[in-house]
Scaffold this active site. Structure first.
Site, mmCIF file in Angstrom:
data_model
loop_
_atom_site.group_PDB
_atom_site.id
_atom_site.type_symbol
_atom_site.label_atom_id
_atom_site.label_comp_id
_atom_site.label_asym_id
_atom_site.label_seq_id
_atom_site.Cartn_x
_atom_site.Cartn_y
_atom_site.Cartn_z
ATOM 1 N N ASN A 45 -35.712 -34.605 -22.733
ATOM 2 C CA ASN A 45 -35.602 -34.070 -21.375
ATOM 3 C C ASN A 45 -34.530 -32.983 -21.313
ATOM 4 O O ASN A 45 -33.557 -32.999 -22.064
ATOM 5 C CB ASN A 45 -35.357 -35.177 -20.341
ATOM 6 N N VAL A 46 -34.764 -32.029 -20.421
ATOM 7 C CA VAL A 46 -33.854 -30.900 -20.218
ATOM 8 C C VAL A 46 -33.652 -30.753 -18.715
ATOM 9 O O VAL A 46 -34.577 -30.385 -17.994
ATOM 10 C CB VAL A 46 -34.432 -29.596 -20.822
ATOM 11 N N CYS A 56 -39.299 -33.159 -18.297
ATOM 12 C CA CYS A 56 -39.324 -34.494 -18.895
ATOM 13 C C CYS A 56 -39.622 -34.403 -20.391
ATOM 14 O O CYS A 56 -40.245 -33.445 -20.863
ATOM 15 C CB CYS A 56 -40.386 -35.351 -18.216
ATOM 16 N N GLU A 58 -41.742 -36.076 -22.116
ATOM 17 C CA GLU A 58 -43.178 -36.105 -22.408
ATOM 18 C C GLU A 58 -43.801 -34.719 -22.277
ATOM 19 O O GLU A 58 -44.692 -34.356 -23.054
ATOM 20 C CB GLU A 58 -43.894 -37.085 -21.466
ATOM 21 N N CYS A 89 -43.324 -41.210 -16.144
ATOM 22 C CA CYS A 89 -43.500 -41.118 -14.693
ATOM 23 C C CYS A 89 -44.941 -40.690 -14.394
ATOM 24 O O CYS A 89 -45.702 -40.319 -15.290
ATOM 25 C CB CYS A 89 -42.500 -40.123 -14.100
ATOM 26 N N CYS A 92 -45.871 -37.137 -15.569
ATOM 27 C CA CYS A 92 -46.070 -37.065 -17.017
ATOM 28 C C CYS A 92 -47.366 -37.741 -17.440
ATOM 29 O O CYS A 92 -48.037 -37.291 -18.371
ATOM 30 C CB CYS A 92 -44.879 -37.672 -17.744
#
Length: 133
Positions: A45-46, A56, A58, A89, A92
């Site tokens: 994640n960034v 995310c 994913e 989530c 994603c």
């Protein structure tokens, strides 16, 4: 059902989480996925100061999938920075559906689950008018 080394995927996801950019939440997430050609792709994640722009792990996996040759995702593990299994989530799950389909296996604390079971009645290509496909 593909033969999946879940421990290997979790390990790769944990390594990916170490690269997460999380100055706001301090909640690192990593993901690793098995591709239909045998590759493993990873992402982390960034975060962004404008929280809604955070990427995310994913989604980063999907970017890695296409930047390294494409293909279809067969299995995915998502973990926190300590290696504990996390569930993707809803956003994603929808992104993963596009690149792995309803048969994509998602790691789960009890047992792997089909994405189709985690995202029933999902919006997909069949929902678009034929001329837009």
């Amino acid at each position: 059902m593909p033969d999946v080394d879940w421990n290997m995927l979790r390990g790769n996801a944990t390594q990916a989480a170490a690269g997460a950019y999380v100055p706001y939440s301090r909640f690192a997430v990593g993901a690793a996925a098995l591709v239909d050609d045998g590759r493993v792709v990873t992402g982390c994640n960034v975060e962004n100061v404008s929280y809604g722009l955070t990427l995310c792990a994913e989604c980063a996996v999907v970017c890695a999938l296409h930047s390294t040759g494409g293909g279809r995702l067969l299995a995915l593990a998502c973990v926190d920075g300590h290696g504990s299994v996390l569930m993707p989530c809803g956003r994603c799950r929808q992104v993963l559906l596009e690149h792995g389909g309803s048969e994509l296996l998602i790691d789960h604390p009890v047992r792997p689950r089909r994405l189709g079971d985690l995202l029933p009645d999902a919006f997909g290509l069949d929902d678009l008018p034929r001329e837009r496909r």
